[in-house]
Design an enzyme around this catalytic site. Sequence first.
Site, mmCIF file in Angstrom:
data_model
loop_
_atom_site.group_PDB
_atom_site.id
_atom_site.type_symbol
_atom_site.label_atom_id
_atom_site.label_comp_id
_atom_site.label_asym_id
_atom_site.label_seq_id
_atom_site.Cartn_x
_atom_site.Cartn_y
_atom_site.Cartn_z
ATOM 1 N N GLU A 52 0.840 -1.492 0.261
ATOM 2 C CA GLU A 52 0.308 -0.379 0.010
ATOM 3 C C GLU A 52 0.517 1.435 -0.249
ATOM 4 O O GLU A 52 0.877 2.336 -0.710
ATOM 5 C CB GLU A 52 -1.114 0.628 1.017
ATOM 6 C CG GLU A 52 -2.093 -1.477 1.043
ATOM 7 C CD GLU A 52 -1.409 -2.647 2.020
ATOM 8 O OE1 GLU A 52 0.031 -2.481 1.612
ATOM 9 O OE2 GLU A 52 -2.059 -2.934 2.664
ATOM 10 N N CYS A 55 -2.329 -3.383 6.959
ATOM 11 C CA CYS A 55 -1.456 -3.605 8.423
ATOM 12 C C CYS A 55 -2.148 -2.940 9.901
ATOM 13 O O CYS A 55 -2.129 -1.418 9.544
ATOM 14 C CB CYS A 55 -0.625 -3.949 8.737
ATOM 15 S SG CYS A 55 0.586 -2.502 8.118
ATOM 16 N N CYS A 58 0.023 0.471 7.333
ATOM 17 C CA CYS A 58 -1.081 1.044 6.520
ATOM 18 C C CYS A 58 -2.294 1.880 6.506
ATOM 19 O O CYS A 58 -2.799 2.797 5.519
ATOM 20 C CB CYS A 58 -0.918 -0.188 4.990
ATOM 21 S SG CYS A 58 0.737 -0.765 4.652
ATOM 22 N N ASP A 108 19.912 -38.522 -6.374
ATOM 23 C CA ASP A 108 20.110 -37.622 -7.693
ATOM 24 C C ASP A 108 21.197 -37.012 -7.648
ATOM 25 O O ASP A 108 21.302 -35.843 -8.283
ATOM 26 C CB ASP A 108 18.695 -36.709 -7.594
ATOM 27 C CG ASP A 108 17.629 -37.518 -8.279
ATOM 28 O OD1 ASP A 108 17.602 -39.557 -7.946
ATOM 29 O OD2 ASP A 108 16.217 -37.308 -7.496
ATOM 30 N N GLY A 147 10.940 -36.409 -2.726
ATOM 31 C CA GLY A 147 10.651 -38.189 -2.830
ATOM 32 C C GLY A 147 9.358 -38.886 -2.831
ATOM 33 O O GLY A 147 9.165 -38.117 -1.411
HETATM 34 N N1 LIG Z 1 9.479 -38.094 -9.238
HETATM 35 C C1 LIG Z 1 9.391 -37.404 -8.382
HETATM 36 O O1 LIG Z 1 9.310 -36.558 -8.150
HETATM 37 C C2 LIG Z 1 10.331 -37.160 -7.247
HETATM 38 C C3 LIG Z 1 11.841 -38.314 -6.995
HETATM 39 N N2 LIG Z 1 12.231 -39.094 -6.008
HETATM 40 C C4 LIG Z 1 13.507 -39.911 -6.792
HETATM 41 O O2 LIG Z 1 12.516 -40.712 -5.247
HETATM 42 C C5 LIG Z 1 13.637 -41.252 -5.344
HETATM 43 C C6 LIG Z 1 14.743 -41.121 -3.939
HETATM 44 O O3 LIG Z 1 12.994 -41.610 -3.180
HETATM 45 P P1 LIG Z 1 12.743 -40.925 -1.219
HETATM 46 O O4 LIG Z 1 13.715 -42.327 -0.080
HETATM 47 O O5 LIG Z 1 11.768 -41.098 -0.849
HETATM 48 O O6 LIG Z 1 13.433 -39.841 -1.512
HETATM 49 P P2 LIG Z 1 12.610 -38.792 0.082
HETATM 50 O O7 LIG Z 1 13.031 -37.015 -0.690
HETATM 51 O O8 LIG Z 1 11.435 -38.808 -0.195
HETATM 52 O O9 LIG Z 1 14.292 -39.200 1.139
HETATM 53 C C7 LIG Z 1 13.495 -39.836 2.286
HETATM 54 C C8 LIG Z 1 14.576 -39.811 3.289
HETATM 55 O O10 LIG Z 1 14.195 -38.534 3.751
HETATM 56 C C9 LIG Z 1 14.779 -38.751 5.227
HETATM 57 N N3 LIG Z 1 13.761 -38.157 6.146
HETATM 58 C C10 LIG Z 1 14.037 -37.356 7.430
HETATM 59 N N4 LIG Z 1 12.749 -37.333 8.415
HETATM 60 C C11 LIG Z 1 12.256 -38.379 7.493
HETATM 61 C C12 LIG Z 1 11.123 -38.050 7.608
HETATM 62 N N5 LIG Z 1 10.270 -37.660 9.134
HETATM 63 N N6 LIG Z 1 10.027 -38.680 7.279
HETATM 64 C C13 LIG Z 1 10.497 -39.545 5.950
HETATM 65 N N7 LIG Z 1 11.395 -39.528 5.395
HETATM 66 C C14 LIG Z 1 12.521 -38.738 6.285
HETATM 67 C C15 LIG Z 1 14.597 -40.123 5.435
HETATM 68 O O11 LIG Z 1 16.000 -40.718 5.846
HETATM 69 P P3 LIG Z 1 16.690 -40.938 7.694
HETATM 70 O O12 LIG Z 1 16.251 -41.869 7.820
HETATM 71 O O13 LIG Z 1 18.554 -41.136 7.156
HETATM 72 O O14 LIG Z 1 16.294 -39.084 7.786
HETATM 73 C C16 LIG Z 1 13.869 -40.970 4.196
HETATM 74 O O15 LIG Z 1 15.082 -41.804 3.416
HETATM 75 C C17 LIG Z 1 15.500 -41.256 -6.228
HETATM 76 O O16 LIG Z 1 14.697 -42.600 -7.503
HETATM 77 C C18 LIG Z 1 14.288 -39.946 -6.521
HETATM 78 O O17 LIG Z 1 15.857 -39.776 -7.674
HETATM 79 C C19 LIG Z 1 12.376 -37.485 -6.081
HETATM 80 C C20 LIG Z 1 12.289 -36.657 -6.014
HETATM 81 C C21 LIG Z 1 11.332 -36.406 -6.017
HETATM 82 N N1 LIG Z 2 3.460 -7.012 3.598
HETATM 83 C C1 LIG Z 2 2.623 -6.839 3.788
HETATM 84 C C2 LIG Z 2 1.996 -6.796 5.120
HETATM 85 N N2 LIG Z 2 2.501 -7.738 6.081
HETATM 86 C C3 LIG Z 2 1.826 -7.284 7.685
HETATM 87 O O1 LIG Z 2 1.846 -6.666 7.694
HETATM 88 C C4 LIG Z 2 2.428 -7.327 9.242
HETATM 89 C C5 LIG Z 2 3.065 -6.036 9.838
HETATM 90 O O2 LIG Z 2 5.047 -5.762 8.466
HETATM 91 P P1 LIG Z 2 5.946 -4.885 9.419
HETATM 92 O O3 LIG Z 2 6.238 -4.078 10.435
HETATM 93 O O4 LIG Z 2 6.508 -4.519 8.356
HETATM 94 O O5 LIG Z 2 6.860 -6.262 10.257
HETATM 95 C C6 LIG Z 2 3.154 -8.278 9.060
HETATM 96 O O6 LIG Z 2 3.649 -9.253 10.167
HETATM 97 C C7 LIG Z 2 2.133 -8.810 8.107
HETATM 98 O O7 LIG Z 2 0.824 -9.350 8.465
HETATM 99 N N3 LIG Z 2 0.792 -5.626 5.821
HETATM 100 C C8 LIG Z 2 0.639 -5.119 4.722
HETATM 101 O O8 LIG Z 2 -0.550 -4.037 4.676
HETATM 102 N N4 LIG Z 2 0.311 -4.049 3.696
HETATM 103 C C9 LIG Z 2 1.525 -5.409 3.192
HETATM 104 O O9 LIG Z 2 2.238 -5.415 1.732
HETATM 105 ZN ZN LIG Z 3 1.103 -2.360 5.543
#
Ligand SMILES: NC(=O)C1=CN([C@@H]2O[C@H](COP(=O)(O)OP(=O)(O)OC[C@H]3O[C@@H](n4cnc5c(N)ncnc54)[C@H](OP(=O)(O)O)[C@@H]3O)[C@@H](O)[C@H]2O)C=CC1
Ligand SMILES: Nc1c(N[C@@H]2O[C@H](COP(=O)(O)O)[C@@H](O)[C@H]2O)[nH]c(=O)[nH]c1=O
Ligand SMILES: [Zn+2]
Length: 382
Positions: A70, A93, A105, A221, A319
């Site tokens: 604003e 705000c 604002c 990846d 994933g």
């Molecule tokens: N098609 C798509 O959009 C995507 C596909 N992929 C593919 O997926 C595969 C990888 O899969 P994925 O293992 O599922 O990858 P994720 O990115 O989901 O990673 C999973 C890991 O995150 C960790 N983690 C930490 N905290 C948590 C929690 N609270 N809950 C669950 N996980 C947690 C775990 O490891 P730890 O227990 O060690 O913390 C878990 O093994 C690959 O083949 C990749 O290419 C990947 C991204 C996007």
């Molecule tokens: N960005 C935005 C707002 N942000 C709002 O204003 C609050 C205070 O902001 P600040 O004082 O900058 O920390 C912030 O917590 C949010 O609720 N408000 C608005 O009027 N217009 C704006 O463009």
């Molecule tokens: Zn504001």
Amino acid sequence: MSTSGTAGQPFDRAGRDERFMRLAIALGERNLGLTWPNPSVGSVVVDESGDAPVIMAQGATQPGGRPHAERVALAAAGERARGATLYVSLEPCATRSSRDDGPSCTDLIVAAGIGRLVVSVADPSPHAAGQGLERFERSGIPMTAGCLADEGARLHRGHITRVSKGRPAVTVKLARSTEGLAGSRHGPRLMLTGEIANAKVHVMRAHADAIMVGVGTVLADDPLLNVRLPGLESRSPVRIVVDSNLRTPPTSRVVTGAREIPTWIVASVTAPVDAEKALTAHGVEVMRVSADETGRASLPEALQLLGARGITQVFCEGGPDLADALAKADLVDELVLVTGRSVRGQGDVPALGLSLQDRMDHLDLWAEEQIGPDLFMFWERP
Ligand SMILES: NC(=O)C1=CN([C@@H]2O[C@H](COP(=O)(O)OP(=O)(O)OC[C@H]3O[C@@H](n4cnc5c(N)ncnc54)[C@H](OP(=O)(O)O)[C@@H]3O)[C@@H](O)[C@H]2O)C=CC1
Ligand SMILES: Nc1c(N[C@@H]2O[C@H](COP(=O)(O)O)[C@@H](O)[C@H]2O)[nH]c(=O)[nH]c1=O
Ligand SMILES: [Zn+2]
């Protein structure tokens, strides 16, 4: 003020309001990802005194969250704001969080002599929450609220979620083949979507405050998780890896590039200290949370921590494992499923786990978009 439409048409105030609110929302959308911890608001000043409305000025919340939208629009309009209509995507705000940053604002709107105010969604923040309404009433400024409320709520989902729940909003994006597979555990990386879909995903990245994956994705990846669209490279958000035991290799690209684009790793309190040292040496920030009942980093705690750091919108590109764990903890606010029709490679990991399938029954499918050969489907929490 004219009450007649052009060429004898009946005057459609609601239609006109929606038209200018659409512009205000589009202005806010542009700076998404740049304004956290503040919302990215859009605002338009319109002179409605003649036969046809004239846009006097427009504004959006500036990078870093200030000045507010604003203030930008009213400063650009100057004296022309007197008697004009102000469209704003979020309730203005009424107080500021810092005394050094000028008036609220609400004060600016009253002082500028705005004649009418149109707002899309309410701001639950303690700096707003209806406090300005009485002042607008006292100053004789009529207000219309709820204009394009669904679109406004989508734009401000991150801010509203952070203020009301203490955590960022979470968008889970998953790509899958037409057979429903998301990846390959053993083979090379599965490429699921085409170039245009990938470009759209990079725009979605740029509009988030943080991109999140599980360590499984880093190990499989070695992703960069940045924005690689020409001209938008500087809009790469914070990268977050959820990695309970700090298995992220210090040689991975999110780690070696941590001084250029911030990388935060969320580990459980029991993860080895030596592994933390090897990662922080590259500029990575390691955050610790409790382990949940399965021994993994607690996702509700991780998100509360991110909320406390000011992150309002997380874009999860992990994933199926992390996506399902988020669904199980009821932390999915939006789901974007991309079905790729130009799959290269063999998959063996199903995209949708049981918890996510179950959660989808509680989400609304609100949009579908064909992008090149690929289909985007958008679900959201009702
Ligand atoms: N098609 C798509 O959009 C995507 C596909 N992929 C593919 O997926 C595969 C990888 O899969 P994925 O293992 O599922 O990858 P994720 O990115 O989901 O990673 C999973 C890991 O995150 C960790 N983690 C930490 N905290 C948590 C929690 N609270 N809950 C669950 N996980 C947690 C775990 O490891 P730890 O227990 O060690 O913390 C878990 O093994 C690959 O083949 C990749 O290419 C990947 C991204 C996007
Ligand atoms: N960005 C935005 C707002 N942000 C709002 O204003 C609050 C205070 O902001 P600040 O004082 O900058 O920390 C912030 O917590 C949010 O609720 N408000 C608005 O009027 N217009 C704006 O463009
Ligand atoms: Zn504001």
